[in-house]
Design a protein around this motif. Structure first.
Motif, mmCIF file in Angstrom:
data_model
loop_
_atom_site.group_PDB
_atom_site.id
_atom_site.type_symbol
_atom_site.label_atom_id
_atom_site.label_comp_id
_atom_site.label_asym_id
_atom_site.label_seq_id
_atom_site.Cartn_x
_atom_site.Cartn_y
_atom_site.Cartn_z
ATOM 1 N N ASN A 1 0.812 -1.141 0.008
ATOM 2 C CA ASN A 1 0.108 0.031 0.035
ATOM 3 C C ASN A 1 0.897 1.344 -0.112
ATOM 4 O O ASN A 1 0.433 2.349 -0.736
ATOM 5 N N CYS A 2 1.906 1.255 0.687
ATOM 6 C CA CYS A 2 2.588 2.478 0.941
ATOM 7 C C CYS A 2 3.652 2.773 -0.362
ATOM 8 O O CYS A 2 3.806 3.918 -0.714
ATOM 9 N N ILE A 3 4.127 1.741 -0.805
ATOM 10 C CA ILE A 3 4.991 1.891 -2.035
ATOM 11 C C ILE A 3 3.989 2.340 -3.103
ATOM 12 O O ILE A 3 4.513 2.998 -4.035
ATOM 13 N N SER A 4 2.985 1.645 -3.203
ATOM 14 C CA SER A 4 1.821 2.149 -4.254
ATOM 15 C C SER A 4 1.428 3.868 -4.169
ATOM 16 O O SER A 4 1.514 4.645 -5.368
ATOM 17 N N ALA A 5 1.431 4.117 -2.781
ATOM 18 C CA ALA A 5 1.024 5.584 -2.661
ATOM 19 C C ALA A 5 2.265 6.289 -2.793
ATOM 20 O O ALA A 5 2.034 7.447 -3.318
ATOM 21 N N LEU A 6 3.449 5.929 -2.658
ATOM 22 C CA LEU A 6 4.624 6.806 -3.172
ATOM 23 C C LEU A 6 4.775 6.946 -4.475
ATOM 24 O O LEU A 6 4.834 8.124 -5.227
ATOM 25 N N HIS A 7 4.484 5.922 -5.160
ATOM 26 C CA HIS A 7 4.914 5.722 -6.640
ATOM 27 C C HIS A 7 3.731 6.675 -7.417
ATOM 28 O O HIS A 7 3.990 7.531 -8.288
ATOM 29 N N LYS A 8 2.358 6.378 -6.963
ATOM 30 C CA LYS A 8 1.301 7.285 -7.456
ATOM 31 C C LYS A 8 1.347 8.893 -7.040
ATOM 32 O O LYS A 8 1.243 9.882 -7.830
ATOM 33 N N SER A 9 2.042 9.328 -5.778
ATOM 34 C CA SER A 9 2.524 10.677 -5.547
ATOM 35 C C SER A 9 3.339 11.168 -6.381
ATOM 36 O O SER A 9 3.318 12.448 -6.989
ATOM 37 N N MET A 10 4.474 10.449 -6.575
ATOM 38 C CA MET A 10 5.508 10.970 -7.723
ATOM 39 C C MET A 10 4.868 11.280 -9.116
ATOM 40 O O MET A 10 5.261 12.091 -9.762
ATOM 41 N N ARG A 11 3.991 10.289 -9.405
ATOM 42 C CA ARG A 11 3.482 10.436 -10.907
ATOM 43 C C ARG A 11 2.639 11.666 -11.002
ATOM 44 O O ARG A 11 2.482 12.307 -11.911
ATOM 45 N N GLY A 12 1.850 11.973 -9.892
ATOM 46 C CA GLY A 12 1.068 13.057 -9.839
ATOM 47 C C GLY A 12 1.860 14.417 -9.514
ATOM 48 O O GLY A 12 1.471 15.334 -9.289
ATOM 49 N N SER A 13 3.207 14.333 -9.656
ATOM 50 C CA SER A 13 4.111 15.508 -9.166
ATOM 51 C C SER A 13 3.634 16.066 -7.712
ATOM 52 O O SER A 13 3.969 17.345 -7.699
ATOM 53 N N ASP A 14 3.168 15.477 -6.973
ATOM 54 C CA ASP A 14 3.207 15.887 -5.414
ATOM 55 C C ASP A 14 3.975 15.507 -4.576
ATOM 56 O O ASP A 14 4.298 14.495 -4.018
ATOM 57 N N SER A 15 5.377 16.499 -4.674
ATOM 58 C CA SER A 15 6.530 16.273 -4.005
ATOM 59 C C SER A 15 6.166 15.930 -2.385
ATOM 60 O O SER A 15 6.972 15.249 -1.760
ATOM 61 N N SER A 16 5.403 16.713 -1.923
ATOM 62 C CA SER A 16 5.152 16.725 -0.585
ATOM 63 C C SER A 16 4.491 15.724 -0.029
ATOM 64 O O SER A 16 4.975 14.941 0.784
ATOM 65 N N ALA A 17 3.710 14.992 -0.796
ATOM 66 C CA ALA A 17 2.895 13.931 -0.588
ATOM 67 C C ALA A 17 4.037 12.515 -0.592
ATOM 68 O O ALA A 17 4.100 11.595 -0.018
ATOM 69 N N TYR B 1 13.089 14.899 -6.963
ATOM 70 C CA TYR B 1 13.454 15.087 -8.337
ATOM 71 C C TYR B 1 12.625 14.381 -9.180
ATOM 72 O O TYR B 1 12.267 15.048 -10.099
ATOM 73 N N LEU B 2 12.141 13.162 -8.879
ATOM 74 C CA LEU B 2 11.317 12.479 -9.809
ATOM 75 C C LEU B 2 9.892 12.786 -9.869
ATOM 76 O O LEU B 2 9.206 12.982 -10.687
ATOM 77 N N ALA B 3 9.504 13.474 -8.607
ATOM 78 C CA ALA B 3 8.253 14.095 -8.489
ATOM 79 C C ALA B 3 7.991 15.289 -9.203
ATOM 80 O O ALA B 3 6.884 15.433 -9.860
ATOM 81 N N ARG B 4 9.187 16.072 -9.268
ATOM 82 C CA ARG B 4 8.975 17.432 -10.018
ATOM 83 C C ARG B 4 9.525 17.436 -11.530
ATOM 84 O O ARG B 4 9.347 18.143 -12.355
ATOM 85 N N ALA B 5 9.851 16.129 -11.861
ATOM 86 C CA ALA B 5 10.513 16.057 -13.241
ATOM 87 C C ALA B 5 9.248 15.934 -14.447
ATOM 88 O O ALA B 5 8.249 15.433 -13.931
ATOM 89 N N PRO B 6 9.480 16.501 -15.348
ATOM 90 C CA PRO B 6 8.299 16.167 -16.539
ATOM 91 C C PRO B 6 8.217 14.568 -16.886
ATOM 92 O O PRO B 6 9.105 13.819 -16.522
ATOM 93 N N LYS B 7 7.072 14.375 -17.065
ATOM 94 C CA LYS B 7 6.704 13.133 -17.140
ATOM 95 C C LYS B 7 6.413 12.451 -18.537
ATOM 96 O O LYS B 7 5.820 13.307 -19.214
ATOM 97 N N SER B 8 6.772 11.134 -18.681
ATOM 98 C CA SER B 8 6.530 10.413 -20.152
ATOM 99 C C SER B 8 6.413 9.130 -20.069
ATOM 100 O O SER B 8 7.247 8.706 -19.488
ATOM 101 N N VAL B 9 5.229 8.761 -20.351
ATOM 102 C CA VAL B 9 5.132 7.099 -20.678
ATOM 103 C C VAL B 9 5.172 6.503 -21.809
ATOM 104 O O VAL B 9 4.779 5.695 -22.206
ATOM 105 N N GLU B 10 5.814 7.263 -22.718
ATOM 106 C CA GLU B 10 5.894 6.845 -24.282
ATOM 107 C C GLU B 10 6.451 5.283 -24.221
ATOM 108 O O GLU B 10 6.020 4.518 -25.000
ATOM 109 N N VAL B 11 7.850 5.358 -23.786
ATOM 110 C CA VAL B 11 8.394 4.267 -23.931
ATOM 111 C C VAL B 11 7.917 3.008 -23.271
ATOM 112 O O VAL B 11 7.618 1.722 -23.698
#
Length: 545
Positions: free
Chosen positions: A381-397, A463-473
């Motif tokens: 649950n926690c690693i999923s929440a971390l992954h989704k927070s970074m994907r959503g660019s919420d560095s605080s969460a 860094y990853l939370a604030r980075a631009p995102k691309s899921v193209e690959v």
């Protein structure tokens, strides 16, 4: 083998003197059994409050939900009745009496309620209007899987069902998966079959920590639950979807018990405080110590700050067992040290009185209040929440979930590996340096370890939370996998012009013929690189074969 004591010899019994727990007078041990009743007649405690009433029912097979009888249990009424004074005037318990009540069995066990109306904090599961509540009150108990975090009331609910079963002549047997073997289970089932065949008597089997049983052990229950030989109640802290066999799970109703809210833990703690005869000191009115739920005209020798109870409830993180055990340790520690206080908030107190403060309960709890299980569902649950927070660019969460994992004892290298994956999956070509950052973080964590590497992980997460995102690959490769896995028949051959031709035979067979070497051309080269069947497919444009 029986062991004799002083009470077995009349002469020794006269020499062996003990102190009466009611009137505090010393007397021969031979007279102590009759003494509480006489004291009660003079306005003291009732015999039952000292465990001298009728003997509890003999438990069937493995015992009740706790494996013990109720001789060591007390409630608020019995505790209040035990503290009486001659003349019928109630008196507050002495510090030594409180110590005697706390020593021995854990407070979490002795305060376990016996009835559904005293079961607090789980209104969604067993509230007044729920189907399960109606079934339990009608003694129509179905097979259940009780799933919830530690200290949420799984064993307590089973204990309540056990008490109710005795009233309706239903046999209740308890086993723990941590110690029971398959032979133990088979013995219980065999006895249940005999009870049903000869006496038409039902059997409820409670398995604590049922997820500890392996697949073959869980399979033992299947036919007997199916035919009604036993009613199975299993308790687990792990997700039953993963830890309980699907066949067994389909025959049971899953009851989800949630983490207790703070208000419910406060209620449980106050119930324990009142039963012990401890006064609650109101911090808003320090000159007037309050005893919630006590009508005693005299003040207790043991007090506890109301903010200490609130703090303990919050630090318990919904775990009533942890809260009660923390209260027990805090009070015992103060009583053992005999630490006293003179003045607090301008009010003077006798030196014989003991105050349990907020710092005492924090010390008594002695554990992190963060709920985290590295091997259980909370880990995912926690690693999923971390992954989704970074994907959503919420560095605080993202930092919050990282901290929750690390403070809960998670392996930093596991987190670092997940960050490396995230750098390619979610950032990808939008910022190719993100992968370098993540790999460097993993190496740094490997070099220096915890706790120094936590700041490396925090930097990478931000860094990853604030980075631009691309899921193209990531998306294109998923399309490729879907194409390969969904292909019917043999896979298409590699085109001849793309094959390598290291031998003359291969060249004679046409390997490599017609291939255009791109660096040899100044303009773009028109050339097919996919098999004939897949020409025109563009996996980057969501076109699947």
């Amino acid at each position: 083998m029986e062991v004799s004591g002083p009470e077995d010899d009349p002469l020794l019994a006269q020499l062996h003197r003990v102190q009466c727990p009611v009137c505090q007078q010393a007397m021969p041990a031979a007279h102590i059994n009759a003494r509480p009743a006489a004291a009660a007649a003079a306005g003291g405690a009732s015999p039952r409050s000292w465990g001298e009433a009728e003997a509890p029912e003999e438990e069937e097979a493995a015992g009740d939900a706790d494996g013990e009888d109720d001789a060591g249990r007390w409630d608020a009424d019995a505790g209040a009745a035990a503290f009486g004074a001659p003349g019928g005037r109630p008196r507050a318990p002495a510090a030594e009496e409180v110590r005697q009540l706390l020593e021995g069995k854990p407070l979490a066990d002795t305060m376990r309620p016996d009835a559904l109306q005293d079961f607090v904090g789980q209104g969604r599961a067993v509230g007044p209007e729920t189907l399960l509540r109606s079934l339990l009150e009608a003694s129509e108990v179905p097979s259940l899987i009780l799933w919830g975090p530690p200290g949420c009331g799984k064993t307590t609910l089973a204990h309540i069902i056990a008490n109710n079963s005795k009233k309706h002549s239903i046999r209740f047997v308890t086993l723990s998966a941590t110690s029971a073997k398959t032979t133990d289970v088979r013995d219980v089932i065999k006895q249940a079959q005999n009870e049903k065949r000869f006496f038409k008597r039902k059997t409820i089997l409670f398995i604590d920590e049922i997820h500890r049983f392996n697949k073959s052990q869980q399979d033992t229950f299947l036919p007997h639950v199916e035919c009604g030989t036993i009613t199975l109640i299993g308790a687990t802290t792990e997700n039953p979807s993963f830890q309980v066999n699907a066949a067994l799970l389909s025959r049971c109703r899953v009851i989800v018990l949630e983490k207790l809210p703070v208000e419910a833990v406060v209620t449980i703690l106050m119930r324990a405080v009142n039963s012990l005869g401890i006064q609650v000191l109101d911090s808003s009115r320090p000159a007037d110590p309050l005893s919630h739920g006590s009508n005693s005209s005299s003040e207790s020798s043991v007090l506890i700050e109301d903010k200490a109870v609130d703090t303990l409830a919050h630090l318990s993180d919904g775990d009533a067992r942890a809260g009660l055990n923390g209260l027990q340790l805090a009070v015992l520690a103060r009583l053992s040290a005999r630490k006293t206080f003179g003045k607090k908030g301008g009010q003077s107190y006798p030196p014989s009185r003991v105050l349990v403060t907020e710092s005492d309960v924090k010390e008594g709890l002695q554990r992190s209040h963060i709920l985290y299980d590295r091997a259980g569902e909370e880990h995912y649950n926690c690693i999923s929440a971390l992954h989704k927070s970074m994907r959503g660019s919420d560095s605080s969460a993202a930092l919050y979930w990282l901290g929750r994992m690390l403070e809960g004892g998670e392996d930093p290298l596991y987190v670092a590996r997940r960050l490396v994956r995230f750098a390619s999956e979610d950032v990808g070509l939008a910022d190719p340096s993100a992968l370098t950052q993540a790999v460097a973080t993993y190496q740094g964590c490997h070099f220096i370890g915890m706790p120094e590497c936590e700041v490396l992980l925090a930097q990478c997460v931000v860094y990853l939370a604030r980075a631009p995102k691309s899921v193209e690959v990531y998306s294109a490769y998923n399309n490729v996998k879907a194409c390969l896995r969904g292909h019917q028949g043999p896979l298409p051959p590699v085109p001849l012009h793309l094959r390598n031709a290291p031998t003359r035979l291969m060249k004679d067979l046409g390997y490599g013929q017609g291939y255009k070497y791109n660096p040899a051309y100044s303009e773009p080269v028109e050339q097919e690189y996919l098999p004939q069947e897949l020409r025109g497919v563009d996996f980057f444009k969501q076109r699947r074969c």
